[in-house]
Every structure is written in C-alpha cells, then in structure tokens.
Scaffold this motif. Structure first.
Motif, PDB file in Angstrom:
ATOM      1  N   THR A 147       0.850  -1.188   0.000  1.00  0.00           N
ATOM      2  CA  THR A 147       0.000   0.000   0.000  1.00  0.00           C
ATOM      3  C   THR A 147       0.880   1.230   0.000  1.00  0.00           C
ATOM      4  OG1 THR A 147      -0.137   0.135   2.424  1.00  0.00           O
ATOM      5  CG2 THR A 147      -1.851  -1.148   1.295  1.00  0.00           C
ATOM      6  N   GLY A 148       0.336   2.345  -0.408  1.00  0.00           N
ATOM      7  CA  GLY A 148       1.115   3.578  -0.417  1.00  0.00           C
ATOM      8  C   GLY A 148       0.317   4.701  -1.037  1.00  0.00           C
ATOM      9  N   ARG A 149       0.955   5.838  -1.140  1.00  0.00           N
ATOM     10  CA  ARG A 149       0.310   7.021  -1.700  1.00  0.00           C
ATOM     11  C   ARG A 149       1.369   7.844  -2.429  1.00  0.00           C
ATOM     12  NH1 ARG A 149      -3.632  11.332   1.429  1.00  0.00           N
ATOM     13  NH2 ARG A 149      -3.358  13.096   0.014  1.00  0.00           N
ATOM     14  N   PHE A 150       1.012   8.348  -3.596  1.00  0.00           N
ATOM     15  CA  PHE A 150       1.923   9.272  -4.269  1.00  0.00           C
ATOM     16  C   PHE A 150       1.144  10.506  -4.700  1.00  0.00           C
ATOM     17  CE2 PHE A 150       0.662   6.097  -7.449  1.00  0.00           C
ATOM     18  CZ  PHE A 150       0.184   6.881  -8.486  1.00  0.00           C
ATOM     19  N   THR A 151       1.841  11.642  -4.663  1.00  0.00           N
ATOM     20  CA  THR A 151       1.233  12.931  -4.986  1.00  0.00           C
ATOM     21  C   THR A 151       2.147  13.693  -5.935  1.00  0.00           C
ATOM     22  OG1 THR A 151       2.293  14.092  -3.140  1.00  0.00           O
ATOM     23  CG2 THR A 151       0.157  13.075  -2.693  1.00  0.00           C
ATOM     24  N   THR A 152       1.595  14.678  -6.606  1.00  0.00           N
ATOM     25  CA  THR A 152       2.408  15.528  -7.455  1.00  0.00           C
ATOM     26  C   THR A 152       3.299  16.412  -6.594  1.00  0.00           C
ATOM     27  OG1 THR A 152       0.655  17.177  -7.506  1.00  0.00           O
ATOM     28  CG2 THR A 152       0.717  15.601  -9.320  1.00  0.00           C
ATOM     29  N   PHE A 153       4.358  16.906  -7.193  1.00  0.00           N
ATOM     30  CA  PHE A 153       5.219  17.847  -6.497  1.00  0.00           C
ATOM     31  C   PHE A 153       4.432  19.124  -6.181  1.00  0.00           C
ATOM     32  CE2 PHE A 153       8.233  15.287  -9.050  1.00  0.00           C
ATOM     33  CZ  PHE A 153       8.956  14.736  -7.994  1.00  0.00           C
ATOM     34  N   ASN A 154       4.677  19.674  -5.003  1.00  0.00           N
ATOM     35  CA  ASN A 154       4.020  20.885  -4.496  1.00  0.00           C
ATOM     36  C   ASN A 154       2.588  20.615  -4.038  1.00  0.00           C
ATOM     37  OD1 ASN A 154       4.191  23.702  -3.831  1.00  0.00           O
ATOM     38  ND2 ASN A 154       2.871  24.163  -5.554  1.00  0.00           N
ATOM     39  N   PHE A 155       2.175  19.365  -3.954  1.00  0.00           N
ATOM     40  CA  PHE A 155       0.828  19.054  -3.475  1.00  0.00           C
ATOM     41  C   PHE A 155       0.626  19.516  -2.035  1.00  0.00           C
ATOM     42  CE2 PHE A 155      -2.318  16.234  -1.494  1.00  0.00           C
ATOM     43  CZ  PHE A 155      -3.382  16.380  -2.373  1.00  0.00           C
ATOM     44  N   ALA A 156       1.716  19.528  -1.235  1.00  0.00           N
ATOM     45  CA  ALA A 156       1.603  19.902   0.176  1.00  0.00           C
ATOM     46  C   ALA A 156       1.348  21.382   0.381  1.00  0.00           C
ATOM     47  CB  ALA A 156       2.877  19.493   0.916  1.00  0.00           C
ATOM     48  N   ASN A 157       1.511  22.176  -0.654  1.00  0.00           N
ATOM     49  CA  ASN A 157       1.293  23.624  -0.536  1.00  0.00           C
ATOM     50  C   ASN A 157      -0.200  23.919  -0.645  1.00  0.00           C
ATOM     51  OD1 ASN A 157       1.364  26.378  -0.543  1.00  0.00           O
ATOM     52  ND2 ASN A 157       2.655  26.587  -2.353  1.00  0.00           N
ATOM     53  N   THR A 158      -0.894  23.821   0.477  1.00  0.00           N
ATOM     54  CA  THR A 158      -2.345  24.016   0.465  1.00  0.00           C
ATOM     55  C   THR A 158      -2.729  25.490   0.418  1.00  0.00           C
ATOM     56  OG1 THR A 158      -2.364  23.925   2.889  1.00  0.00           O
ATOM     57  CG2 THR A 158      -2.765  21.864   1.696  1.00  0.00           C
ATOM     58  N   ALA A 159      -1.795  26.383   0.760  1.00  0.00           N
ATOM     59  CA  ALA A 159      -2.108  27.814   0.737  1.00  0.00           C
ATOM     60  C   ALA A 159      -2.266  28.318  -0.688  1.00  0.00           C
ATOM     61  CB  ALA A 159      -1.021  28.601   1.469  1.00  0.00           C
ATOM     62  N   THR A 160      -1.329  27.939  -1.553  1.00  0.00           N
ATOM     63  CA  THR A 160      -1.409  28.313  -2.970  1.00  0.00           C
ATOM     64  C   THR A 160      -1.179  27.046  -3.777  1.00  0.00           C
ATOM     65  OG1 THR A 160      -0.443  30.465  -2.428  1.00  0.00           O
ATOM     66  CG2 THR A 160      -0.570  29.901  -4.746  1.00  0.00           C
ATOM     67  N   GLN A 161      -2.195  26.205  -3.826  1.00  0.00           N
ATOM     68  CA  GLN A 161      -2.021  24.907  -4.462  1.00  0.00           C
ATOM     69  C   GLN A 161      -2.082  25.043  -5.975  1.00  0.00           C
ATOM     70  OE1 GLN A 161      -4.720  21.696  -3.283  1.00  0.00           O
ATOM     71  NE2 GLN A 161      -2.874  20.535  -2.861  1.00  0.00           N
ATOM     72  N   SER A 162      -1.042  24.570  -6.621  1.00  0.00           N
ATOM     73  CA  SER A 162      -0.969  24.687  -8.074  1.00  0.00           C
ATOM     74  C   SER A 162      -0.161  23.530  -8.623  1.00  0.00           C
ATOM     75  CB  SER A 162      -0.310  26.015  -8.473  1.00  0.00           C
ATOM     76  OG  SER A 162      -0.167  26.099  -9.871  1.00  0.00           O
TER      77      SER A 162
END
Length: 214
Positions: A147-162
C-alpha cells in the motif's frame, strides 16, 4: 554538505542549504555535483527530508504552474527531472548517473527574489547497478510495499495549491511477491483530483479541459 563547491562522493550525504536550519535568503544559484563513490554505482536516490522553495504564484489555467524558484536534477546518462519547486518535504526522486566510472549527477537550484522560508535538506544515497532495490532506468519515483500514496510535487502547498508546469515523468511501482496487479484509488482529499468538463471552444474537434491532477 552546505557549500556547492564541496565535492559529494560518499555513499550517503545530506545536502543542506547554506546556514541550515536557517532559511536561505540569497538569490545566488547553487549547483551540487554528486560523483560515484564506487565504479559499480549507477543511480542516486534523493530524499527530500526538508524542502520548501518559492512555488508558483500564478494559478490560472494559461499562466499557472510556473516555478519562481527551481530545482532540476540531471545525470550524465542524459536524463533530467522536470522543474520542481514549492513544498515537497517527504518526496523523493531517483536519477540515473550513467555507466561510466566518471558519470555524475547534478542538483541545480535557481532562485528569484528573497525568501524567509526557503530551506532544504536532501539525503543523497548512491545505488549500486546490481542492487535489487534499484528501479528500472527512467523511473523518477519508485514505490514499494503493498500500500502507499503518491502525490504531485508541491501538493503539500495548500495555501497556494498549483500543479507545476511541464510535469512529464515516470512513477514506478515495484511488484511485491505474490501480487500480480495494482489498484489505484483517488485519495479522500478535496484536492486529490479535479476535472472540469465545461465544454471548451470547438475547433477541429470536441474536447474537455483538464484543470489539474494532484
């Protein structure tokens, strides 16, 4: 290692911004060169233990996703990562260095404007060619486990998510013993995936617009 002029040739090295854990507020570009610690090394894994740089400021469909600061990793192999920026703590990438004993990998930062939050600590681990934990050539990210999870780069930037611009890379999943397929599921997160199916202007054919994938 905090200075770009210092040679990196150990099997495990932490690359930090100057004066880490204080922020790097200068705009001088920094390039780190990783040389093989042994002839049988073929790749390097970079773990972003801490990674915060200036991400995109524009979020529109036409002008969004352009990095203010940038990180590009390349190898003598000819492979190059996409431009990475923003908040990426916990992410990782692999880079093929090349088969020659003199082959290297380059970690290059460029910056635009001062920042009081720009900071990084990147763990660089050299991977032997014959290691069973080495991914197939061309895999920018490599995940194992059932099991696992992958996200795009800069996904953690919830203030200005792009979603970053021009993100063309391979995410590879290692087959685990006794398993023969992978099931992908959108995470329970409001920003995991968005699709705008508003009809676009008709030209030669009908189409829909994909705003962002995270």
């Amino acid at each position: 290692v905090q200075t770009a002029s210092q040679e990196i040739n150990q099997n495990c090295t932490y690359i930090q911004n100057p004066d880490f854990p204080s922020a790097y507020t200068e705009t001088t570009a920094l390039t780190y060169t990783i040389r093989k610690c042994a002839d049988d090394v073929c790749a390097v894994r970079l773990d972003f233990e801490t990674f915060t740089t200036a991400g995109p400021t524009a979020t529109g469909e036409e002008d969004g996703g352009l990095c203010v600061d940038s990180l590009v990793v390349s190898g003598t192999s000819g492979l190059t990562s996409p431009v990475i920026c923003g908040m990426n703590t916990g992410q990782h990438i692999y880079m093929d260095m090349g088969a020659a004993s003199t082959a290297t990998a380059t970690v290059a930062f460029t910056f635009a404007g001062a920042s009081t939050t720009r900071m990084w600590e990147i763990k660089a681990t050299q991977i032997p060619c014959a290691a069973n934990y080495r991914p197939t050539s061309g895999c920018l990210q490599y995940h194992n486990g059932i099991t696992g999870r992958f996200t795009t780069f800069n996904f953690a930037n919830t203030a200005t998510q792009s979603h970053l611009r021009n993100q063309n890379y391979n995410i590879c999943i290692r087959q685990e013993q006794g398993y023969c397929c992978v099931q992908y599921t959108v995470c329970n997160d409001p920003n995991s995936y968005t699709l705008d199916n508003t009809p676009a202007t008709m030209e030669a054919r009908k189409s829909t617009r994909l705003n962002s994938i995270h």
